[in-house]
Write a protein that holds these residues in place. Structure first.
Motif, PDB file in Angstrom:
ATOM      1  N   PHE A 150      -9.091  -4.537   7.449  1.00 51.37           N
ATOM      2  CA  PHE A 150      -8.863  -5.949   7.737  1.00 51.37           C
ATOM      3  C   PHE A 150      -7.932  -6.604   6.725  1.00 51.37           C
ATOM      4  CE2 PHE A 150      -9.992 -10.311   6.637  1.00 51.37           C
ATOM      5  CZ  PHE A 150      -9.658 -10.954   7.820  1.00 51.37           C
ATOM      6  N   GLU A 151      -8.253  -6.459   5.460  1.00 49.31           N
ATOM      7  CA  GLU A 151      -7.488  -7.159   4.444  1.00 49.31           C
ATOM      8  C   GLU A 151      -6.030  -6.710   4.413  1.00 49.31           C
ATOM      9  OE1 GLU A 151     -10.335  -5.491   3.710  1.00 49.31           O
ATOM     10  OE2 GLU A 151     -11.758  -6.963   2.958  1.00 49.31           O
ATOM     11  N   LYS A 152      -5.829  -5.415   4.463  1.00 51.01           N
ATOM     12  CA  LYS A 152      -4.471  -4.885   4.350  1.00 51.01           C
ATOM     13  C   LYS A 152      -3.630  -5.267   5.565  1.00 51.01           C
ATOM     14  CE  LYS A 152      -1.624  -1.483   2.600  1.00 51.01           C
ATOM     15  NZ  LYS A 152      -0.663  -1.961   1.674  1.00 51.01           N
ATOM     16  N   GLU A 153      -4.196  -5.111   6.751  1.00 53.80           N
ATOM     17  CA  GLU A 153      -3.435  -5.331   7.976  1.00 53.80           C
ATOM     18  C   GLU A 153      -3.451  -6.789   8.430  1.00 53.80           C
ATOM     19  OE1 GLU A 153      -1.501  -3.038   9.465  1.00 53.80           O
ATOM     20  OE2 GLU A 153      -2.048  -1.634   7.867  1.00 53.80           O
ATOM     21  N   THR A 154      -4.626  -7.363   8.580  1.00 56.86           N
ATOM     22  CA  THR A 154      -4.725  -8.713   9.115  1.00 56.86           C
ATOM     23  C   THR A 154      -4.162  -9.739   8.140  1.00 56.86           C
ATOM     24  OG1 THR A 154      -6.667  -8.063  10.368  1.00 56.86           O
ATOM     25  CG2 THR A 154      -6.292 -10.413  10.121  1.00 56.86           C
ATOM     26  N   LEU A 155      -4.487  -9.583   6.878  1.00 61.64           N
ATOM     27  CA  LEU A 155      -3.962 -10.516   5.881  1.00 61.64           C
ATOM     28  C   LEU A 155      -2.575 -10.119   5.404  1.00 61.64           C
ATOM     29  CD1 LEU A 155      -7.125 -11.186   3.673  1.00 61.64           C
ATOM     30  CD2 LEU A 155      -6.260 -12.511   5.608  1.00 61.64           C
ATOM     31  N   GLN A 156      -2.152  -8.935   5.798  1.00 62.75           N
ATOM     32  CA  GLN A 156      -0.847  -8.398   5.408  1.00 62.75           C
ATOM     33  C   GLN A 156      -0.669  -8.426   3.885  1.00 62.75           C
ATOM     34  OE1 GLN A 156       1.798 -10.784   7.823  1.00 62.75           O
ATOM     35  NE2 GLN A 156       1.462  -9.486   9.602  1.00 62.75           N
ATOM     36  N   LEU A 157      -1.622  -7.781   3.218  1.00 62.78           N
ATOM     37  CA  LEU A 157      -1.583  -7.712   1.757  1.00 62.78           C
ATOM     38  C   LEU A 157      -0.477  -6.767   1.297  1.00 62.78           C
ATOM     39  CD1 LEU A 157      -5.368  -7.387   0.829  1.00 62.78           C
ATOM     40  CD2 LEU A 157      -3.976  -9.457   0.875  1.00 62.78           C
ATOM     41  N   THR A 158       0.128  -7.134   0.183  1.00 67.80           N
ATOM     42  CA  THR A 158       1.058  -6.214  -0.461  1.00 67.80           C
ATOM     43  C   THR A 158       0.227  -5.134  -1.145  1.00 67.80           C
ATOM     44  OG1 THR A 158       1.047  -7.397  -2.559  1.00 67.80           O
ATOM     45  CG2 THR A 158       2.681  -8.122  -0.917  1.00 67.80           C
ATOM     46  N   ASN A 159       0.873  -4.089  -1.585  1.00 65.47           N
ATOM     47  CA  ASN A 159       0.138  -3.036  -2.311  1.00 65.47           C
ATOM     48  C   ASN A 159      -0.514  -3.594  -3.563  1.00 65.47           C
ATOM     49  OD1 ASN A 159       0.631  -1.008  -0.462  1.00 65.47           O
ATOM     50  ND2 ASN A 159       2.536  -0.367  -1.457  1.00 65.47           N
ATOM     51  N   GLU A 160       0.205  -4.456  -4.284  1.00 65.20           N
ATOM     52  CA  GLU A 160      -0.346  -5.054  -5.500  1.00 65.20           C
ATOM     53  C   GLU A 160      -1.563  -5.924  -5.181  1.00 65.20           C
ATOM     54  OE1 GLU A 160       0.981  -8.266  -8.893  1.00 65.20           O
ATOM     55  OE2 GLU A 160       2.531  -6.933  -8.100  1.00 65.20           O
ATOM     56  N   GLN A 161      -1.471  -6.724  -4.135  1.00 61.71           N
ATOM     57  CA  GLN A 161      -2.606  -7.550  -3.734  1.00 61.71           C
ATOM     58  C   GLN A 161      -3.791  -6.671  -3.332  1.00 61.71           C
ATOM     59  OE1 GLN A 161      -0.540  -9.786  -0.650  1.00 61.71           O
ATOM     60  NE2 GLN A 161      -1.104 -11.703  -1.693  1.00 61.71           N
ATOM     61  N   ASN A 162      -3.523  -5.600  -2.621  1.00 55.12           N
ATOM     62  CA  ASN A 162      -4.589  -4.712  -2.169  1.00 55.12           C
ATOM     63  C   ASN A 162      -5.310  -4.068  -3.355  1.00 55.12           C
ATOM     64  OD1 ASN A 162      -5.926  -3.718   0.189  1.00 55.12           O
ATOM     65  ND2 ASN A 162      -5.055  -1.706  -0.264  1.00 55.12           N
ATOM     66  N   ILE A 163      -4.562  -3.678  -4.361  1.00 55.96           N
ATOM     67  CA  ILE A 163      -5.164  -3.095  -5.575  1.00 55.96           C
ATOM     68  C   ILE A 163      -6.047  -4.128  -6.275  1.00 55.96           C
ATOM     69  CG2 ILE A 163      -4.635  -2.253  -7.906  1.00 55.96           C
ATOM     70  CD1 ILE A 163      -2.137  -0.870  -6.598  1.00 55.96           C
ATOM     71  N   LYS A 164      -5.537  -5.351  -6.418  1.00 53.68           N
ATOM     72  CA  LYS A 164      -6.320  -6.413  -7.066  1.00 53.68           C
ATOM     73  C   LYS A 164      -7.563  -6.755  -6.252  1.00 53.68           C
ATOM     74  CE  LYS A 164      -2.531  -8.596  -9.563  1.00 53.68           C
ATOM     75  NZ  LYS A 164      -1.657  -9.775  -9.676  1.00 53.68           N
ATOM     76  N   LYS A 165      -7.406  -6.786  -4.929  1.00 51.98           N
ATOM     77  CA  LYS A 165      -8.541  -7.066  -4.040  1.00 51.98           C
ATOM     78  C   LYS A 165      -9.612  -6.008  -4.218  1.00 51.98           C
ATOM     79  CE  LYS A 165      -8.628  -5.263  -0.288  1.00 51.98           C
ATOM     80  NZ  LYS A 165      -9.226  -4.036   0.240  1.00 51.98           N
TER      81      LYS A 165
END
Length: 160
Positions: free
Chosen positions: A41-56
């Motif tokens: 959900f977070e990666k695709e729906t929120l369209q997180l960058t790789n950096e955001q995904n790591i922090k999340k």
């Protein structure tokens, strides 16, 4: 209350807890399976960058580590509450004291979740924040948790 009745109550509440846990597990996995085609959900729906995904992921791991001990304590306190209720005669003061203990633990978990959401906001863009909170509000409304959901149109934005 005799030992047989107490044992039956404990078995009933244990079975009830297991059923609720299984329902939650199955429901969570059904959502995961339904979104498997699009990724998480977070990666695709929120369209997180790789950096955001790591922090999340870091924030999520920390929150889970903080909450897990509280969940375990909460489960133990609920069991103790059931034992107090089952005791004959029931000690209302002890039951109320146990309820207060459980409330404090639940409050601590809620505080930690709010802290997590505030930290998440820092790594998300305004559009990502809006999507996250709209989805969370929709999830609460879908579960019928709030009577105002019928009145809510659109997003979960602060202006509404």
């Amino acid at each position: 209350m005799n030992k047989k009745t107490l044992l039956l109550l404990i078995i009933f509440f244990t079975a009830f807890t297991l059923v609720l846990g299984a329902y939650g597990f199955l429901k969570k996995n059904a959502v995961r399976r339904a979104s498997a085609d699009t990724g998480n959900f977070e990666k695709e729906t929120l369209q997180l960058t790789n950096e955001q995904n790591i922090k999340k992921d870091e924030l999520h791991k920390k929150m889970c580590a903080d909450i897990q001990p509280l969940r375990e304590i909460s489960s133990q306190k609920r069991l103790e509450l059931m034992q107090l209720i089952a005791h004959d005669p029931a000690d209302r003061q002890a039951i109320d004291a146990k309820l207060k203990e459980i409330s404090k633990i639940q409050n601590a978990m809620q505080q930690r979740i709010v802290e997590h959401l505030l930290e998440m906001k820092k790594i998300l863009t305004p559009a990502q924040q809006q999507k996250l909170f709209d989805t969370m509000c929709d999830g609460l409304c879908a579960k019928g948790m709030h009577s105002h959901c019928r009145k809510r149109a659109g997003s979960c934005s602060p202006s509404q």
